[in-house]
Design a protein around this motif. Structure first.
Motif, PDB file in Angstrom:
ATOM      1  N   SER A  17      14.913 -10.361   0.290  1.00  0.00           N
ATOM      2  CA  SER A  17      13.505 -10.013   0.316  1.00  0.00           C
ATOM      3  C   SER A  17      13.363  -8.541   0.649  1.00  0.00           C
ATOM      4  O   SER A  17      13.919  -8.061   1.626  1.00  0.00           O
ATOM      5  CB  SER A  17      12.782 -10.858   1.369  1.00  0.00           C
ATOM      6  OG  SER A  17      11.445 -10.465   1.460  1.00  0.00           O
ATOM      7  N   GLY A  53       8.920 -12.858  -4.548  1.00  0.00           N
ATOM      8  CA  GLY A  53       9.502 -13.208  -3.253  1.00  0.00           C
ATOM      9  C   GLY A  53       9.643 -12.034  -2.313  1.00  0.00           C
ATOM     10  O   GLY A  53      10.313 -12.128  -1.291  1.00  0.00           O
ATOM     11  N   ASN A  54       9.008 -10.898  -2.623  1.00  0.00           N
ATOM     12  CA  ASN A  54       9.069  -9.729  -1.746  1.00  0.00           C
ATOM     13  C   ASN A  54       7.873  -9.708  -0.804  1.00  0.00           C
ATOM     14  O   ASN A  54       6.808 -10.237  -1.117  1.00  0.00           O
ATOM     15  CB  ASN A  54       9.064  -8.441  -2.578  1.00  0.00           C
ATOM     16  CG  ASN A  54      10.277  -8.336  -3.466  1.00  0.00           C
ATOM     17  OD1 ASN A  54      11.386  -8.618  -3.035  1.00  0.00           O
ATOM     18  ND2 ASN A  54      10.075  -7.956  -4.703  1.00  0.00           N
ATOM     19  N   SER A 105       3.557 -11.743   3.743  1.00  0.00           N
ATOM     20  CA  SER A 105       4.800 -12.364   3.280  1.00  0.00           C
ATOM     21  C   SER A 105       4.467 -13.474   2.282  1.00  0.00           C
ATOM     22  O   SER A 105       3.425 -14.119   2.380  1.00  0.00           O
ATOM     23  CB  SER A 105       5.599 -12.918   4.460  1.00  0.00           C
ATOM     24  OG  SER A 105       4.796 -13.775   5.218  1.00  0.00           O
TER      25      SER A 105
END
Length: 149
Positions: free
Chosen positions: A55, A85-86, A138
Motif C-alpha cells: 500500500s 488499494g492505496n 484508507s
C-alpha cells in the motif's frame, strides 16, 4: 548429548550441526543440511512476500477556494487510488490570510471525505501541521479485494 558426540554424529552422516536456540539451557542444536534449510526458508519468505499487499500513500492537494470541477477531478483521482488499494492523503494548503479561516479548509476536507466515502474511510480527523491541514483516507477492505480480481 555432549557437544563432541553431537559433532561426531552430524559429521559422520555428512550433515551440519546448527544452533537452533542459543538462549535455551542447554543450547538446542540440530543435525541437518544447512544449505537446503536456508533455501527452503528463503523460498517460504518469498511466498509470504508475494501474498502481501503493498500500500502506497498518494497525495491529493486542495485549496480553500477550490472550484467545483477541480474538486471533482481531485475526487476522481482519489477514488482511483483507493480502488487500487492505496491510501490517499488529502492536503489543504493555507496561503496568506487564509490561516485565519481554517474552518473553510476543514469544510473542504469534510466534503472530500464524504465524496470518497464509498471507496475509503478516514483514519482520523483533520490534522493541522503548520500551514497544511491534512487527512489520510484508507481504502475499504471489500473494495480493495474486488479491485484486484
Amino acid at each position: 548429548m555432549p557437544l563432541n558426540d553431537a559433532k561426531e554424529y552430524a559429521y559422520s552422516r555428512n550433515l551440519d550441526l546448527v544452533l537452533m536456540s542459543a538462549t535455551a539451557t542447554p543450547p538446542a542444536c540440530r543435525a541437518m543440511n544447512y544449505g537446503k534449510y536456508r533455501f527452503e526458508r528463503d523460498k517460504r519468505e518469498k511466498e509470504a512476500k508475494k501474498k502481501q499487499q503493498v500500500s502506497k500513500l498518494k497525495e491529493v492537494q486542495l485549496s480553500c477556494r477550490i472550484d467545483v470541477h477541480d474538486f471533482q477531478t481531485r475526487v476522481n483521482h482519489a477514488k482511483g487510488f483507493l480502488k487500487d488499494g492505496n491510501k490517499v492523503k488529502a492536503v489543504v494548503r493555507f496561503k496568506g490570510r487564509e490561516m485565519s479561516h481554517m474552518e473553510l479548509g476543514k469544510e473542504v476536507l469534510e466534503k472530500f471525505q464524504a465524496a470518497c466515502a464509498e471507496f475509503g474511510a478516514a483514519e482520523k480527523g483533520a490534522v493541522l501541521e503548520g500551514r497544511y491541514m491534512s487527512v489520510v483516507i484508507s481504502p475499504l477492505k471489500a473494495t480493495a479485494k474486488s479491485g484486484n480480481s
